[in-house]
Motif scaffolding. Sequence first.
Motif, PDB file in Angstrom:
ATOM      1  N   ARG A 242     -12.747  46.391  -3.838  1.00 27.26           N
ATOM      2  CA  ARG A 242     -12.779  47.237  -5.015  1.00 27.26           C
ATOM      3  C   ARG A 242     -13.609  48.506  -4.834  1.00 27.26           C
ATOM      4  O   ARG A 242     -13.246  49.562  -5.318  1.00 27.26           O
TER       5      ARG A 242
ATOM      6  N   ASP B  89     -20.389  51.345 -13.011  1.00 26.31           N
ATOM      7  CA  ASP B  89     -20.022  49.927 -13.087  1.00 26.31           C
ATOM      8  C   ASP B  89     -21.205  48.969 -13.209  1.00 26.31           C
ATOM      9  O   ASP B  89     -21.159  48.021 -13.960  1.00 26.31           O
ATOM     10  N   ARG B  90     -22.268  49.194 -12.423  1.00 26.19           N
ATOM     11  CA  ARG B  90     -23.457  48.337 -12.503  1.00 26.19           C
ATOM     12  C   ARG B  90     -24.609  49.139 -13.100  1.00 26.19           C
ATOM     13  O   ARG B  90     -24.880  50.245 -12.625  1.00 26.19           O
TER      14      ARG B  90
ATOM     15  N   ASP C 215     -27.508  41.924  -9.765  1.00 27.96           N
ATOM     16  CA  ASP C 215     -26.493  42.746 -10.426  1.00 27.96           C
ATOM     17  C   ASP C 215     -26.453  42.355 -11.893  1.00 27.96           C
ATOM     18  O   ASP C 215     -26.072  41.235 -12.240  1.00 27.96           O
TER      19      ASP C 215
ATOM     20  N   ASN D  73     -15.899  36.149 -10.007  1.00 30.19           N
ATOM     21  CA  ASN D  73     -15.082  37.238  -9.454  1.00 30.19           C
ATOM     22  C   ASN D  73     -14.243  36.723  -8.290  1.00 30.19           C
ATOM     23  O   ASN D  73     -14.303  35.536  -7.933  1.00 30.19           O
TER      24      ASN D  73
ATOM     25  N   ASP E  35     -11.039  41.083 -10.480  1.00 32.60           N
ATOM     26  CA  ASP E  35     -10.847  42.277  -9.640  1.00 32.60           C
ATOM     27  C   ASP E  35      -9.409  42.439  -9.159  1.00 32.60           C
ATOM     28  O   ASP E  35      -9.014  43.541  -8.784  1.00 32.60           O
TER      29      ASP E  35
HETATM   30  C1  BGC Z   1     -18.386  44.228 -10.351  1.00 35.22           C
HETATM   31  C2  BGC Z   1     -17.255  43.284 -10.002  1.00 35.22           C
HETATM   32  C3  BGC Z   1     -17.359  42.872  -8.537  1.00 35.22           C
HETATM   33  C4  BGC Z   1     -18.764  42.433  -8.174  1.00 35.22           C
HETATM   34  C5  BGC Z   1     -18.914  42.211  -6.688  1.00 35.22           C
HETATM   35  C6  BGC Z   1     -19.704  43.617  -9.968  1.00 35.22           C
HETATM   36  O1  BGC Z   1     -20.752  44.449 -10.308  1.00 35.22           O
HETATM   37  O2  BGC Z   1     -18.351  44.551 -11.722  1.00 35.22           O
HETATM   38  O3  BGC Z   1     -16.024  43.905 -10.255  1.00 35.22           O
HETATM   39  O4  BGC Z   1     -16.478  41.818  -8.282  1.00 35.22           O
HETATM   40  O5  BGC Z   1     -19.707  43.384  -8.568  1.00 35.22           O
HETATM   41  O6  BGC Z   1     -18.769  43.397  -5.983  1.00 35.22           O
END
Ligand code: BGC
Length: 354
Positions: free
Chosen positions: A44, A118-119, A170, A240, A266
């Motif tokens: 991803r 995203d994070r 995370d 995930n 994902d």
């Molecule tokens: C993302 C996921 C991903 C995971 C591992 C997360 O922060 O939101 O989409 O699978 O990290 O990379």
Amino acid sequence: MKFTKWLAAGLCVCTLGASFVGCAGAGSGKSKVGVSMPTKDLQRWNQDGDYMKQELEKAGYEVDLQYAANDVATQLSQVENMINSGCKVLVIAAIEGSSLGEALDMAEAKNIPVIAYDRLLMESDTVDYYATFDNYMVGTIQGTFVKDQLDLDNAEGPFNLEITAGDPGDNNALFFYQGAMDVLNPYIESGKLVVVSGQTEFSDVATASWKTENSQSRAETILSSFYADGTNVDAWLCSNDSTALGVANALAANYTGNYPIITGQDCDIANVKNMLEGKQSMSVFKDTRTLAAQVVKMVGQILKGETVDTNDTETYDNGKKVVPSYLCEPVFADADNYEKILIDSGYYTADQLK
Ligand code: BGC
């Protein structure tokens, strides 16, 4: 309030979006945007990085895109280099949310706006915006799938469940876990769902670095300790796709019972293939093109001094502030709808999934 700060720092504000190329920037005359991604190991992030670069370039920006090989020190120095080389905005998907403090302090000192990608970036005032998918909703989709597939409200049960979550560094990992557990906990409490290993706390079920190998070795231990006598595991909640892959690998080598329901997230190619072969039950599709497009829009709005689009100003507290966020919507995916959402939408070609 930030705009005046950024303007004071010498950022040029244009009235035309894509024609910002005429404004301040290093060398080429284009504004440079730093994009820091965690790793190339997971599919991803390669897609996220590619789309971000492509869309930012289309919008007229120069792009410094770096991947940090899941190494926090590498990401720190890459972000510091971006700051020193004149990036006007930073877009960061952190390996570990709390570990970029030094770089964020540097960004703050130079008045460079920061978007968490995203994070969430944790424990820092310097994070201006956050763009992600609705992480709690991802977990809710997974938990609801398990509940519906096992028909927990009507079936007699009990059913056996195991849980594999994400990386404790995370912030998303906790949201995925919580979203799913809020659906499943009542059934665990009533005894309809039994976690045979007894491992239900986030700290027990987390997977360091989200790595397939780590998930696989924990699943192998669970299978040999609790299921070797022929006990069935009915469902395995995985946060995930990389962790789901580890569980599927462990089941292939160490388990002879009925194949469990396995969740994921994902729609990575290997996992879509597993769904088509019946080795994973569902995934959650997060169209990285949507997220990238939203972040490129945010970058433009920041640099033009416009109001930045957000749709959540309450959920994401990073320990220092509630970061204004834009949440994109995750979509349920399985073997029945994958063609429509993954192939017809142009995300994958049919050949990639063969
Ligand atoms: C993302 C996921 C991903 C995971 C591992 C997360 O922060 O939101 O989409 O699978 O990290 O990379």
